[in-house]
Design a protein around this motif. Structure first.
Motif, PDB file in Angstrom:
ATOM      1  N   GLU A  21       0.828  -1.207   0.000  1.00  0.00           N
ATOM      2  CA  GLU A  21       0.000   0.000   0.000  1.00  0.00           C
ATOM      3  C   GLU A  21       0.862   1.258   0.000  1.00  0.00           C
ATOM      4  O   GLU A  21       0.550   2.232  -0.694  1.00  0.00           O
ATOM      5  N   ILE A  22       1.941   1.230   0.761  1.00  0.00           N
ATOM      6  CA  ILE A  22       2.871   2.361   0.795  1.00  0.00           C
ATOM      7  C   ILE A  22       3.498   2.576  -0.585  1.00  0.00           C
ATOM      8  O   ILE A  22       3.590   3.708  -1.067  1.00  0.00           O
ATOM      9  N   ALA A  23       3.905   1.499  -1.220  1.00  0.00           N
ATOM     10  CA  ALA A  23       4.510   1.594  -2.552  1.00  0.00           C
ATOM     11  C   ALA A  23       3.512   2.159  -3.566  1.00  0.00           C
ATOM     12  O   ALA A  23       3.876   2.988  -4.420  1.00  0.00           O
ATOM     13  N   GLU A  24       2.267   1.734  -3.484  1.00  0.00           N
ATOM     14  CA  GLU A  24       1.226   2.243  -4.391  1.00  0.00           C
ATOM     15  C   GLU A  24       1.009   3.740  -4.180  1.00  0.00           C
ATOM     16  O   GLU A  24       0.917   4.508  -5.139  1.00  0.00           O
ATOM     17  N   LEU A  25       0.936   4.156  -2.936  1.00  0.00           N
ATOM     18  CA  LEU A  25       0.763   5.579  -2.638  1.00  0.00           C
ATOM     19  C   LEU A  25       1.965   6.391  -3.120  1.00  0.00           C
ATOM     20  O   LEU A  25       1.799   7.489  -3.665  1.00  0.00           O
ATOM     21  N   ALA A  26       3.156   5.865  -2.932  1.00  0.00           N
ATOM     22  CA  ALA A  26       4.365   6.555  -3.398  1.00  0.00           C
ATOM     23  C   ALA A  26       4.357   6.690  -4.921  1.00  0.00           C
ATOM     24  O   ALA A  26       4.741   7.726  -5.464  1.00  0.00           O
ATOM     25  N   GLY A  27       3.890   5.645  -5.606  1.00  0.00           N
ATOM     26  CA  GLY A  27       3.774   5.716  -7.063  1.00  0.00           C
ATOM     27  C   GLY A  27       2.768   6.765  -7.501  1.00  0.00           C
ATOM     28  O   GLY A  27       2.992   7.485  -8.484  1.00  0.00           O
ATOM     29  N   THR A  28       1.678   6.881  -6.766  1.00  0.00           N
ATOM     30  CA  THR A  28       0.674   7.886  -7.062  1.00  0.00           C
ATOM     31  C   THR A  28       1.254   9.288  -6.882  1.00  0.00           C
ATOM     32  O   THR A  28       1.057  10.170  -7.723  1.00  0.00           O
ATOM     33  N   ILE A  29       2.004   9.482  -5.794  1.00  0.00           N
ATOM     34  CA  ILE A  29       2.648  10.774  -5.560  1.00  0.00           C
ATOM     35  C   ILE A  29       3.612  11.101  -6.689  1.00  0.00           C
ATOM     36  O   ILE A  29       3.650  12.233  -7.186  1.00  0.00           O
ATOM     37  N   ASN A  30       4.384  10.126  -7.112  1.00  0.00           N
ATOM     38  CA  ASN A  30       5.329  10.339  -8.206  1.00  0.00           C
ATOM     39  C   ASN A  30       4.597  10.777  -9.475  1.00  0.00           C
ATOM     40  O   ASN A  30       5.010  11.732 -10.148  1.00  0.00           O
ATOM     41  N   GLU A  31       3.513  10.100  -9.797  1.00  0.00           N
ATOM     42  CA  GLU A  31       2.760  10.447 -11.000  1.00  0.00           C
ATOM     43  C   GLU A  31       2.120  11.831 -10.880  1.00  0.00           C
ATOM     44  O   GLU A  31       2.094  12.599 -11.838  1.00  0.00           O
ATOM     45  N   LEU A  32       1.619  12.164  -9.700  1.00  0.00           N
ATOM     46  CA  LEU A  32       1.059  13.506  -9.483  1.00  0.00           C
ATOM     47  C   LEU A  32       2.134  14.576  -9.671  1.00  0.00           C
ATOM     48  O   LEU A  32       1.880  15.630 -10.271  1.00  0.00           O
ATOM     49  N   ASN A  33       3.334  14.310  -9.169  1.00  0.00           N
ATOM     50  CA  ASN A  33       4.436  15.257  -9.376  1.00  0.00           C
ATOM     51  C   ASN A  33       4.749  15.440 -10.847  1.00  0.00           C
ATOM     52  O   ASN A  33       5.023  16.554 -11.303  1.00  0.00           O
ATOM     53  N   LEU A  34       4.702  14.349 -11.607  1.00  0.00           N
ATOM     54  CA  LEU A  34       4.945  14.449 -13.052  1.00  0.00           C
ATOM     55  C   LEU A  34       3.875  15.308 -13.723  1.00  0.00           C
ATOM     56  O   LEU A  34       4.193  16.181 -14.541  1.00  0.00           O
ATOM     57  N   TRP A  35       2.617  15.060 -13.394  1.00  0.00           N
ATOM     58  CA  TRP A  35       1.540  15.871 -13.966  1.00  0.00           C
ATOM     59  C   TRP A  35       1.706  17.334 -13.586  1.00  0.00           C
ATOM     60  O   TRP A  35       1.496  18.232 -14.400  1.00  0.00           O
TER      61      TRP A  35
END
Length: 105
Positions: A77-91
């Motif tokens: 779950e932590i890894a999924e949330l971190a991936g979401t944060i990364n993608e939000l930063n890219l956007w």
């Protein structure tokens, strides 16, 4: 309408969806699209902070969890949330450049 903003459930924000190339939109349409995107884009940092708070809570749970299966689940779950944060930063960053370049054309 040849464009819209569709909410991405994983990211929790609406993302632009275009039926045409950017150049095919009128100046008025581009301005409306860019204004809407800037409104959405402005919410991204707060959204990231909320996700970071969830990660911290899950990390705290993980630190005291003795059950291996639950530890793996929390880690996932932590890894999924971190991936979401990364993608939000890219956007947040990429579309800032696109918006700036579109305004200059």
């Amino acid at each position: 309408m040849a464009w819209s903003f569709v909410t991405d459930e994983r990211l929790g924000i609406p993302l632009p969806h275009f039926d045409n190339d950017w150049e095919d939109y009128s100046e008025e349409e581009r301005s409306i699209i860019l204004l809407r995107w800037e409104e959405i884009r402005g919410t991204i940092p707060d959204h990231i902070k909320k996700l970071e708070q969830i990660i911290i809570k899950k990390q705290n749970q993980l630190n005291v969890e003795d059950n291996f299966k639950l530890s793996c689940q929390l880690n996932s779950e932590i890894a999924e949330l971190a991936g979401t944060i990364n993608e939000l930063n890219l956007w947040f960053r990429v579309n800032q450049d696109v918006a700036t370049s579109a305004v200059h054309h």
